[in-house]
Design a protein around this motif. Sequence first.
Motif, PDB file in Angstrom:
ATOM      1  N   ILE A   1       0.867  -1.174   0.000  1.00  0.00           N
ATOM      2  CA  ILE A   1       0.000   0.000   0.000  1.00  0.00           C
ATOM      3  C   ILE A   1       0.903   1.224   0.000  1.00  0.00           C
ATOM      4  O   ILE A   1       1.636   1.469   0.963  1.00  0.00           O
ATOM      5  N   ALA A   2       0.871   2.013  -1.062  1.00  0.00           N
ATOM      6  CA  ALA A   2       1.833   3.096  -1.237  1.00  0.00           C
ATOM      7  C   ALA A   2       1.858   4.055  -0.054  1.00  0.00           C
ATOM      8  O   ALA A   2       2.918   4.463   0.421  1.00  0.00           O
ATOM      9  N   GLY A   3       0.700   4.422   0.451  1.00  0.00           N
ATOM     10  CA  GLY A   3       0.659   5.394   1.532  1.00  0.00           C
ATOM     11  C   GLY A   3       1.091   4.857   2.878  1.00  0.00           C
ATOM     12  O   GLY A   3       1.299   5.630   3.813  1.00  0.00           O
ATOM     13  N   LEU A   4       1.213   3.521   2.997  1.00  0.00           N
ATOM     14  CA  LEU A   4       1.540   2.923   4.295  1.00  0.00           C
ATOM     15  C   LEU A   4       2.838   2.119   4.264  1.00  0.00           C
ATOM     16  O   LEU A   4       3.158   1.434   5.229  1.00  0.00           O
ATOM     17  N   ARG A   5       3.617   2.211   3.181  1.00  0.00           N
ATOM     18  CA  ARG A   5       4.769   1.325   3.055  1.00  0.00           C
ATOM     19  C   ARG A   5       5.880   1.631   4.075  1.00  0.00           C
ATOM     20  O   ARG A   5       6.755   0.799   4.293  1.00  0.00           O
ATOM     21  N   ASN A   6       5.826   2.824   4.688  1.00  0.00           N
ATOM     22  CA  ASN A   6       6.811   3.153   5.720  1.00  0.00           C
ATOM     23  C   ASN A   6       6.300   2.882   7.132  1.00  0.00           C
ATOM     24  O   ASN A   6       6.987   3.168   8.117  1.00  0.00           O
ATOM     25  N   LEU A   7       5.099   2.320   7.236  1.00  0.00           N
ATOM     26  CA  LEU A   7       4.527   1.994   8.539  1.00  0.00           C
ATOM     27  C   LEU A   7       4.924   0.570   8.936  1.00  0.00           C
ATOM     28  O   LEU A   7       4.790  -0.361   8.137  1.00  0.00           O
TER      29      LEU A   7
END
Length: 370
Positions: free
Chosen positions: A312-318
């Motif tokens: 998920i692009a918006g959550l890939r750093n989570l």
Amino acid sequence: DVAGRISDHANYDVYYTYGQTDVRATKLNDRLNTRFLEALDAVRGPNGTIVCRSASARAAGCVPVNTFGGDTVDPASFDYYLSNPQSNARITQNVVNASLTGDFGQFFELPGGPVAFAAGGEYRRETSSNAFDLLTQQGLNGNNALPSTRGSFHLFEGFGETIVPLLQDRPFFHSLSIRGAVRVSDYSTIGTTVSYNYGGEWAPIQDVRFRVMQARSVQAPNINELFQPAQQDFPSGLQDPCLGVTANTAGTLGTQCRAAAGVAANIAANGAFTGNQADLQGITSFGGGNPALQEEKGDSFTAGVVINPRSIAGLRNLVVTVDYYNIRIKDAIVSTPLQFILNQCYNGGLQQFCDLIVRRAAPVGPNSAG
């Protein structure tokens, strides 16, 4: 350090290291108790001058000290009863280590890839010393009696670790692997110890990974814990369980307290065991190392999940991690609290704790019997 490659699947590393730490400390203008008392004990001499009472102290250079008022102390008196105690500490470590790392890819591969490994051996020797001057060792200056400490140990270790990738990029198995490690250590002080761990990881999809691990860890006693001589202290806040005990106090407490001759004599003189201010402030303890110590062992179990929604692009750093830990320690290396020792002896009746307690059999100076 010498490192290199044996093949495309194996590397070696051999190294030696030596470390040394030296600490030299000097405490300036510490008071020598006996000399200070000699300087305080002053009388008027035949010619009317004030001199130290002791002839031997005068011969050693004793100059009376006047503690009343400001700037009243003769510098020569300072020279007589002040000292500069010293201590010298040294810690050394020698380490020789050889290891081999790599994988078995040249021989076989599992569906998840080649089996990786690490193995090797190590020799380590450690020494520690902390030497105080003779006055400090005897407690003749402003400090408690602090004996010097010296000790050493060495050990040989062998270790191995492997990671076994069972599956990769399969339905419901983005990855699946198991791992294990073991270390065997032979100490000159406590003998052979074994530590290990084993567990596995499973990622059903790229974004979620489950992991579980069981481990045994070992902590060997250090040089101070093994070899430090008994050091003097004057603990505060201790409560003597025998205070208030009478000839009629029943149970374990009464029996244990009256078993000490000094306590029995105190009760006979006062009707109940009592202590004056000098008794309460004059309790002395000695604590040091224990050469009979063995290793401390810890067993731990860990299970957890790591969620990293990289798809998920918006959550890939989570990254969200949830773990469960269960840790148990056996044979912990700790200092036994003094109050615990007293309570276990007098309230619990445990002789091994009573053996650590010394009571006065008769009055000594301002201190009562018991």
